[in-house]
Design a protein around this motif. Structure first.
Motif, PDB file in Angstrom:
ATOM      1  N   ASP A  42       2.724  29.183 -68.755  1.00 18.92           N
ATOM      2  CA  ASP A  42       3.899  29.379 -67.911  1.00 18.92           C
ATOM      3  C   ASP A  42       3.470  29.455 -66.456  1.00 18.92           C
ATOM      4  O   ASP A  42       2.515  30.156 -66.116  1.00 18.92           O
ATOM      5  CB  ASP A  42       4.616  30.683 -68.273  1.00 18.92           C
ATOM      6  N   ALA A  43       4.186  28.727 -65.609  1.00 22.80           N
ATOM      7  CA  ALA A  43       3.991  28.895 -64.174  1.00 22.80           C
ATOM      8  C   ALA A  43       4.704  30.175 -63.745  1.00 22.80           C
ATOM      9  O   ALA A  43       5.424  30.803 -64.540  1.00 22.80           O
ATOM     10  CB  ALA A  43       4.552  27.691 -63.424  1.00 22.80           C
ATOM     11  N   LYS A  44       4.483  30.581 -62.515  1.00 22.10           N
ATOM     12  CA  LYS A  44       5.103  31.822 -62.045  1.00 22.10           C
ATOM     13  C   LYS A  44       6.619  31.690 -62.014  1.00 22.10           C
ATOM     14  O   LYS A  44       7.165  30.677 -61.594  1.00 22.10           O
ATOM     15  CB  LYS A  44       4.588  32.164 -60.637  1.00 22.10           C
ATOM     16  N   LYS A  45       7.314  32.748 -62.477  1.00 19.50           N
ATOM     17  CA  LYS A  45       8.772  32.746 -62.467  1.00 19.50           C
ATOM     18  C   LYS A  45       9.298  32.925 -61.051  1.00 19.50           C
ATOM     19  O   LYS A  45       8.745  33.675 -60.264  1.00 19.50           O
ATOM     20  CB  LYS A  45       9.307  33.879 -63.352  1.00 19.50           C
ATOM     21  N   ARG A  46      10.401  32.219 -60.780  1.00 17.57           N
ATOM     22  CA  ARG A  46      11.047  32.400 -59.479  1.00 17.57           C
ATOM     23  C   ARG A  46      11.897  33.677 -59.473  1.00 17.57           C
ATOM     24  O   ARG A  46      11.979  34.371 -58.490  1.00 17.57           O
ATOM     25  CB  ARG A  46      11.907  31.163 -59.153  1.00 17.57           C
ATOM     26  N   ASN A  47      12.532  33.966 -60.582  1.00 20.89           N
ATOM     27  CA  ASN A  47      13.216  35.248 -60.770  1.00 20.89           C
ATOM     28  C   ASN A  47      13.366  35.469 -62.273  1.00 20.89           C
ATOM     29  O   ASN A  47      13.146  34.570 -63.076  1.00 20.89           O
ATOM     30  CB  ASN A  47      14.579  35.281 -60.052  1.00 20.89           C
ATOM     31  N   ARG A  49      15.767  35.621 -64.240  1.00 23.86           N
ATOM     32  CA  ARG A  49      16.774  34.852 -64.964  1.00 23.86           C
ATOM     33  C   ARG A  49      16.397  33.379 -65.100  1.00 23.86           C
ATOM     34  O   ARG A  49      17.108  32.601 -65.720  1.00 23.86           O
ATOM     35  CB  ARG A  49      18.135  34.960 -64.260  1.00 23.86           C
ATOM     36  N   THR A  50      15.308  32.975 -64.501  1.00 21.63           N
ATOM     37  CA  THR A  50      14.894  31.572 -64.541  1.00 21.63           C
ATOM     38  C   THR A  50      13.794  31.377 -65.568  1.00 21.63           C
ATOM     39  O   THR A  50      12.807  32.084 -65.569  1.00 21.63           O
ATOM     40  CB  THR A  50      14.367  31.133 -63.156  1.00 21.63           C
ATOM     41  N   LEU A  51      13.992  30.425 -66.463  1.00 22.72           N
ATOM     42  CA  LEU A  51      12.943  30.117 -67.427  1.00 22.72           C
ATOM     43  C   LEU A  51      11.709  29.612 -66.683  1.00 22.72           C
ATOM     44  O   LEU A  51      11.826  28.810 -65.760  1.00 22.72           O
ATOM     45  CB  LEU A  51      13.422  29.045 -68.409  1.00 22.72           C
ATOM     46  N   PRO A  52      10.525  30.080 -67.067  1.00 22.02           N
ATOM     47  CA  PRO A  52       9.321  29.653 -66.350  1.00 22.02           C
ATOM     48  C   PRO A  52       9.010  28.178 -66.571  1.00 22.02           C
ATOM     49  O   PRO A  52       9.219  27.645 -67.659  1.00 22.02           O
ATOM     50  CB  PRO A  52       8.223  30.536 -66.951  1.00 22.02           C
ATOM     51  N   ASP A  53       8.557  27.503 -65.532  1.00 24.80           N
ATOM     52  CA  ASP A  53       8.073  26.148 -65.671  1.00 24.80           C
ATOM     53  C   ASP A  53       6.744  26.180 -66.408  1.00 24.80           C
ATOM     54  O   ASP A  53       6.103  27.216 -66.530  1.00 24.80           O
ATOM     55  CB  ASP A  53       7.884  25.505 -64.294  1.00 24.80           C
ATOM     56  N   LYS A  54       6.342  25.040 -66.914  1.00 25.79           N
ATOM     57  CA  LYS A  54       5.087  24.939 -67.641  1.00 25.79           C
ATOM     58  C   LYS A  54       4.055  24.174 -66.815  1.00 25.79           C
ATOM     59  O   LYS A  54       4.398  23.317 -66.004  1.00 25.79           O
ATOM     60  CB  LYS A  54       5.294  24.211 -68.975  1.00 25.79           C
ATOM     61  N   GLU A  55       2.784  24.496 -67.040  1.00 26.78           N
ATOM     62  CA  GLU A  55       1.686  23.792 -66.395  1.00 26.78           C
ATOM     63  C   GLU A  55       0.673  23.365 -67.435  1.00 26.78           C
ATOM     64  O   GLU A  55       0.307  24.149 -68.317  1.00 26.78           O
ATOM     65  CB  GLU A  55       0.982  24.695 -65.373  1.00 26.78           C
ATOM     66  N   LEU A  56       0.221  22.118 -67.351  1.00 28.97           N
ATOM     67  CA  LEU A  56      -0.865  21.640 -68.197  1.00 28.97           C
ATOM     68  C   LEU A  56      -2.177  22.015 -67.515  1.00 28.97           C
ATOM     69  O   LEU A  56      -2.374  21.742 -66.334  1.00 28.97           O
ATOM     70  CB  LEU A  56      -0.782  20.121 -68.358  1.00 28.97           C
ATOM     71  N   LYS A  57      -3.067  22.662 -68.277  1.00 29.71           N
ATOM     72  CA  LYS A  57      -4.329  23.116 -67.701  1.00 29.71           C
ATOM     73  C   LYS A  57      -5.514  22.645 -68.531  1.00 29.71           C
ATOM     74  O   LYS A  57      -5.389  22.388 -69.739  1.00 29.71           O
ATOM     75  CB  LYS A  57      -4.347  24.642 -67.562  1.00 29.71           C
ATOM     76  N   LEU A  58      -6.662  22.566 -67.860  1.00 36.60           N
ATOM     77  CA  LEU A  58      -7.904  22.112 -68.477  1.00 36.60           C
ATOM     78  C   LEU A  58      -9.004  23.109 -68.152  1.00 36.60           C
ATOM     79  O   LEU A  58      -9.110  23.580 -67.019  1.00 36.60           O
ATOM     80  CB  LEU A  58      -8.276  20.727 -67.931  1.00 36.60           C
ATOM     81  N   LEU A  59      -9.830  23.427 -69.121  1.00 41.17           N
ATOM     82  CA  LEU A  59     -10.925  24.373 -68.928  1.00 41.17           C
ATOM     83  C   LEU A  59     -12.131  23.657 -68.317  1.00 41.17           C
ATOM     84  O   LEU A  59     -12.608  22.658 -68.845  1.00 41.17           O
ATOM     85  CB  LEU A  59     -11.325  25.003 -70.262  1.00 41.17           C
TER      86      LEU A  59
END
Length: 304
Positions: A42-47, A49-59
């Motif tokens: 999950d990306a950081k929530k804006r507030n 009531r907002t569903l968090p955006d998603k981020e694709l990550k690599l180690l």
């Protein structure tokens, strides 16, 4: 010697040949393994009531030794003489990042003669999707650090030239890896496809690179391409999901990997046979309860 035992041109049986064989007759390149461990967070929530955006990550791991000391690379290392490629991948991942017991599949073998400044080294890459919340990443061995980097790879230039028997297509991709507290890593990768009659050839090259060790920028771009292809016809995305999830959460994972917005109705129709509805609901503050689903492990038996 048995009368039916075959001999070679020197009159040797296989046993005699192996006893006399010199394994140093031919040059012996070193062999390594590299692991691409992807996750979606999950990306950081804006507030609230907002569903968090998603981020694709690599180690990635920060190299603590030459060559490319201080640069970021895929976890990996040399294959020992008494282990298989898969065993080496499992061992190296555990030694460098503390990650153990995740499923990895072989991706591709990289063999350019100048890909490693130390010696002639051939590398086999492995790819996995994992729920990062279940992993405890710790840098070990010769890795100075280990962190999750968000991944973006965009096509920004394309050119096609007709030839007498077909065409040549060139594409340029911009790869960007970002991690809070670290300088962004960037690379430009060129992919060339030539078609001549029925013959198709493809190759890639790294045109620019900043902060990414070896040829790992090209390996990452290739892995993203394969991942986006596999998510369309396999259940690989469910490796990123918790035991219970909403259909919206599942769609967000597909969208972040495919880097495109999907129509809700089409997505749910396409994945309906891959999930099982439960009688449980979410309890998030600020949101209407949503029904929870689980992965249908038998989804593919319908096609058998």
């Amino acid at each position: 010697m048995a009368s039916n035992e075959k001999v070679n041109s020197h009159g040797q049986t296989e046993k005699e040949f192996l006893a006399a064989y010199n394994p140093y007759k031919y040059e012996r390149p070193s062999v390594t393994v590299d692991m691409l461990i992807f996750t979606v967070t999950d990306a950081k929530k804006r507030n609230y009531r907002t569903l968090p955006d998603k981020e694709l990550k690599l180690l990635l791991i920060k190299r603590g030794e030459h060559p490319f000391i201080g640069q970021w690379a895929l976890p990996g290392g040399f294959v020992k003489m008494d282990e298989s490629l898969e065993q080496a991948a499992v061992r190296e991942l555990k030694e460098e990042t503390n990650i153990d017991s995740i499923y990895m599949e072989q991706l591709y073998t990289w063999g350019e003669a100048d890909r490693d400044p130390r010696a002639r080294i051939i590398s086999t890459s492995y790819m996995a999707l994992a729920d990062s919340s279940t992993l405890e990443v710790v840098a070990n061995d010769d890795a100075a650090d280990a962190k999750w980097f968000s991944v973006q790879c965009k096509l920004f230039q394309e050119h096609r030239t007709l030839t007498g028997t077909g065409y040549e297509q060139q594409r340029l991709y911009k790869l960007k890896l970002a991690c809070e507290g670290e300088k962004d890593l960037e690379a430009v990768i060129k992919k060339v496809k030539t078609v001549s009659g029925r013959t198709v050839r493809t190759y890639g090259s790294i045109e620019e690179c900043s902060g990414i060790a070896f040829d790992h920028a090209g390996i990452i771009e290739y892995a993203l391409e394969r991942l986006r292809s596999k998510i369309e016809y396999t259940d690989i995305a469910f490796n990123l999901m918790p035991e219970l999830f909403t259909l919206t959460q599942l769609q967000q994972v597909y969208e972040v990997i495919l880097d495109t917005e999907l129509l809700k109705a089409n997505f749910r129709r396409k994945t309906a046979h891959m999930v099982i509805e439960t009688n449980q609901y979410t309890k998030d503050a600020g949101h209407r309860p949503s029904k929870l689903y689980r992965f249908n492990t038998d989804w593919n038996k319908e096609n058998e």
